[in-house]
Scaffold this motif. Structure first.
Motif: not given
Ligand code: KG4
Ligand code: ZN
Length: 340
Positions: A124-126, A128-130, A148-150, A304-306
């Motif tokens: 899940h993208h989020l 991943g961010h976490i 908190v992203s775009g 940021t996204d990676n």
């Protein structure tokens, strides 16, 4: 006398892929037997083709991912000092995001996993961010996670590893979206976050009076559209871009920090993970660090996204012994992370 075979105690290697929007990201993470992780590489191809349209063109994004994915993956492996055959698992974002774009990374990841006969994890993208913050410190639940992203402003409670309870979200614009829109109206360029952050260093944060969004609310939601409208009015009234940037940033940071702090008090959580593109903001970091909470931010280049953040999420799944995803798992445009 029977001789027991000692288990192989060696670091395992996880490839992570994110093609959810307009960045082709591939990273390699090393997972030690004790669960500690190390980002070995993080390669990102940022598409510039969309600039002329003023927004991301989904079909063009998919095509660019197709053209770049193999090259970026090769670069990531090369930088990590490894080859495809060294991989122990592969993770790729399955959603949320642009379906056509997601499919490229997902199919590539599944193909590599199948060819090597190693587990594949749909991420899940989020999440991943976490997990980007796991590059800096061990993420041991319970904790709060502010993404908190775009495209997202979500506050999760994570009572146990892999369990996400949504405690707050934006009622309108995402935090990064507000930074981008205010930067655009103030003529500060794109992406707005870094532009606002830079201009704010030369402005007066008290020059423009903004009303605190959702003041007095009992919940933990966020709102940025009022700040955006107030910024537009101040701009029309002749506020200097630097003052506008400093004042907007101060209020955006205050609303994010204060709401999270209230949620931490209400849930009793002492650790907060702050991630996503806006987590790169220096003023936001300083304000969170002043709260007394244990705050964990992603390492450099991981906000940021990676792809490395997806590899980190995959490494956690591998370490916890979670079942691999099915190779028939599809891409989804909308996928809530919350499990409760
Ligand atoms: O996580 P991300 O790359 O993309 C999404 O998944 O949405 O976040 C991009 C967002 C943009 O809105 C950008 O303006 C914002 O993160 N951003 C920042 C900063 N750097 C990037 N916002 C505030 N301050 C920054 N330094
Ligand atoms: Zn993102």
């Amino acid at each position: 006398m029977s001789e027991s075979v000692a288990p192989v105690i060696r670091p395992r290697l996880v490839l992570g892929i994110d093609t959810s929007c307009d960045d082709t990201g591939v990273g390699v993470v090393e997972l030690a037997p004790d669960g500690s992780v190390r980002v070995r590489s993080n390669r990102i191809w940022s598409q510039t083709v969309h600039a002329q349209y003023g927004g991301v063109m989904p079909e063009l994004a998919s095509r660019e991912h197709v053209e770049r994915i193999a090259q970026i993956a090769a670069e990531a492996l090369d930088e990590a000092g490894h080859t495809l055959g060294d991989l122990d698992a592969v993770a790729a974002t399955s959603g949320p995001g642009l379906v056509g774009a997601l499919l490229v990374g997902l199919m590539y990841g599944k193909g590599v996993a199948q060819a090597l006969d190693v587990p594949f994890y749909a991420a899940h993208h989020l999440e991943g961010h976490i997990f980007a913050a796991a590059s800096e410190a061990e993420l041991r639940a319970p904790y709060l996670a502010l993404v908190v992203s775009g495209g997202h402003t979500h506050l999760f409670d994570v009572p146990r590893s892999g369990e996400y309870v949504l405690v707050g979200a934006t009622k309108d614009d995402a935090a990064g979206e507000a930074f981008d829109k205010v930067a655009r109206l103030a003529g500060l360029g794109y992406p707005g976050g870094p532009a606002i952050s830079e201009a704010a260093t030369r402005g007066d944060p008290d020059a423009v009076a903004f009303k605190v969004p959702l003041q007095g609310q009992k919940g933990f939601d966020f709102s940025f559209s009022g700040l955006k409208t107030a910024a537009l009015l101040a701009h029309r009234a002749g506020a200097a871009p630097e003052d506008l940037a400093a004042s907007f940033q101060q209020m955006a940071v205050r609303t994010l920090v204060n709401t999270t702090l209230r949620a931490a008090e209400a849930t009793g959580r002492a650790t907060v993970v702050v991630s996503g593109g806006v987590a790169a903001n220096a003023a936001l970091r300083a304000a969170f660090q002043a709260t007394g909470l244990r705050v964990v931010f992603p390492g450099r280049g991981l906000n940021t996204d990676n792809g490395a953040m997806i590899a980190l999420a995959g490494a956690a799944a591998l370490h916890e012994g979670r079942a691999a995803s099915s190779l028939s798992e599809g891409a989804v445009a909308y996928a809530p992370l919350a499990t409760a």
